[in-house]
Scaffold this motif. Structure first.
Motif, PDB file in Angstrom:
ATOM      1  N   PHE A   1       8.334   7.083 -13.423  1.00  0.00           N
ATOM      2  CA  PHE A   1       7.635   7.365 -12.178  1.00  0.00           C
ATOM      3  C   PHE A   1       6.559   6.311 -11.939  1.00  0.00           C
ATOM      4  N   VAL A   2       6.428   5.908 -10.684  1.00  0.00           N
ATOM      5  CA  VAL A   2       5.392   4.959 -10.298  1.00  0.00           C
ATOM      6  C   VAL A   2       4.369   5.630  -9.369  1.00  0.00           C
ATOM      7  N   SER A   3       4.872   6.212  -8.274  1.00  0.00           N
ATOM      8  CA  SER A   3       3.963   6.788  -7.295  1.00  0.00           C
ATOM      9  C   SER A   3       4.739   7.687  -6.347  1.00  0.00           C
ATOM     10  N   SER A   4       4.022   8.630  -5.731  1.00  0.00           N
ATOM     11  CA  SER A   4       4.646   9.461  -4.705  1.00  0.00           C
ATOM     12  C   SER A   4       3.623   9.832  -3.645  1.00  0.00           C
ATOM     13  N   ILE A   5       4.133  10.172  -2.471  1.00  0.00           N
ATOM     14  CA  ILE A   5       3.274  10.504  -1.349  1.00  0.00           C
ATOM     15  C   ILE A   5       3.898  11.673  -0.595  1.00  0.00           C
ATOM     16  N   LEU A   6       3.077  12.648  -0.271  1.00  0.00           N
ATOM     17  CA  LEU A   6       3.557  13.836   0.426  1.00  0.00           C
ATOM     18  C   LEU A   6       3.907  13.520   1.877  1.00  0.00           C
ATOM     19  N   TRP A   7       4.498  14.490   2.535  1.00  0.00           N
ATOM     20  CA  TRP A   7       4.995  14.295   3.895  1.00  0.00           C
ATOM     21  C   TRP A   7       3.913  13.794   4.852  1.00  0.00           C
ATOM     22  N   ASN A   8       2.672  14.239   4.630  1.00  0.00           N
ATOM     23  CA  ASN A   8       1.596  13.890   5.558  1.00  0.00           C
ATOM     24  C   ASN A   8       0.758  12.712   5.085  1.00  0.00           C
TER      25      ASN A   8
END
Length: 124
Positions: free
Chosen positions: A46-53
């Protein structure tokens, strides 16, 4: 559904790259978007994630303070700005989409769709 990752390349240590992931065939604005990478001979990580908003992005400790994830829902595109690159960042980078847009998922198991990967090579 298609996720098209781009922006990889060869860069010297300390340099920067910006990866893009453009989605089609899905309601992009409702999905969590993630970036993962896989170095030769190593497991995917895993590197990074961003939610829908776009709120409260999540980063792996190894990239925190150097990488910035963002998204433009109007363009159906997620980005990964990578700064202060190190040789150990060398990997194939994959973007992924999780239909549950309010969930952080760092294992990759819950992601519904994956891009084809883009190679980032950092020379020392």
């Amino acid at each position: 559904v298609q996720l098209q990752a781009s922006g990889g390349g060869l860069v010297q240590a300390g340099g920067s790259l910006r990866l893009s992931c453009t989605a089609s065939g899905l309601t992009f604005s409702s999905y969590t978007m993630g970036w993962f990478r896989q170095a030769p001979g190593k497991a995917r990580e895993f590197v990074s994630s961003i939610l829908w908003n776009g709120n409260r992005p999540l980063y792996a400790d190894s990239v925190k303070g150097r990488f910035i994830i963002s998204r433009d829902n109007a363009k159906n595109t997620a980005y990964l700005q990578m700064n202060s690159l190190r040789p150990e960042d060398t990997a194939v980078y994959y973007c992924a989409a999780d239909h549950f847009g309010q969930r952080y998922e760092t294992t990759g198991v819950e992601y519904d769709f994956w891009g084809q990967g883009t190679l980032v090579t950092v020379s020392s």
